[in-house]
Scaffold this active site. Structure first.
Site, mmCIF file in Angstrom:
data_model
loop_
_atom_site.group_PDB
_atom_site.id
_atom_site.type_symbol
_atom_site.label_atom_id
_atom_site.label_comp_id
_atom_site.label_asym_id
_atom_site.label_seq_id
_atom_site.Cartn_x
_atom_site.Cartn_y
_atom_site.Cartn_z
ATOM 1 N N VAL A 151 0.844 -1.307 -0.058
ATOM 2 C CA VAL A 151 0.033 -0.128 0.150
ATOM 3 C C VAL A 151 1.063 1.354 0.058
ATOM 4 O O VAL A 151 1.732 1.453 0.933
ATOM 5 C CB VAL A 151 -0.784 -0.024 1.283
ATOM 6 C CG1 VAL A 151 -1.685 1.234 1.251
ATOM 7 C CG2 VAL A 151 -1.812 -1.224 1.196
ATOM 8 N N HIS A 205 3.509 3.533 6.229
ATOM 9 C CA HIS A 205 3.005 3.011 7.444
ATOM 10 C C HIS A 205 4.004 2.290 8.021
ATOM 11 O O HIS A 205 4.924 1.691 7.426
ATOM 12 C CB HIS A 205 1.875 2.111 7.021
ATOM 13 C CG HIS A 205 2.069 0.884 6.102
ATOM 14 N ND1 HIS A 205 2.202 1.277 4.585
ATOM 15 C CD2 HIS A 205 2.045 -0.378 5.967
ATOM 16 C CE1 HIS A 205 2.355 0.191 4.055
ATOM 17 N NE2 HIS A 205 2.341 -0.878 5.000
#
Length: 114
Positions: free
Chosen positions: A96, A100
């Site tokens: 993604v 993160h």
């Protein structure tokens, strides 16, 4: 980014098991956990990869780490240990493209990771 999975989670368009939220970041349980505790910390600001972090994002990125440390303490992992990982680009396992920070804990973690 309208097509970003994590932006959709951030905006409440896709459900997630949120465990922490403040004015800078959001943390939620990973849907494919690799440890008993596997939480993802994302900035509310969309930044695709570590390569895209700008100088003005320093505090934001540091905040992800302090939020992770706080949750690790709250969940009892601070003394036994936990791993924080941020993958960059596909060859490193980034799937993604919204930065993160993975927090993995609750079992012994080997090195190298793989």
């Amino acid at each position: 980014m309208s097509d970003c999975l994590f932006c959709k989670i951030r905006d409440g368009h896709i459900p997630a098991r949120v465990v922490y939220r403040d004015e800078v970041c959001l943390a939620f349980e990973d849907i494919n956990p690799q440890a008993p505790t596997h939480v993802l910390f994302i900035p509310l600001k969309h930044i695709p990869t570590v390569n895209d972090i700008a100088l003005e994002d320093r505090e934001l990125v540091g905040h992800l780490y302090t939020a992770a440390a706080r949750l690790a303490r709250e969940r009892g992992h601070a003394d036994n240990g936990y791993r924080l990982v941020m993958n960059t680009q596909r060859d490193a396992g980034q799937t993604v493209f919204h930065i993160h920070l993975h927090m993995l804990a609750g079992r012994p973690l080997m090195w190298p990771p793989g």
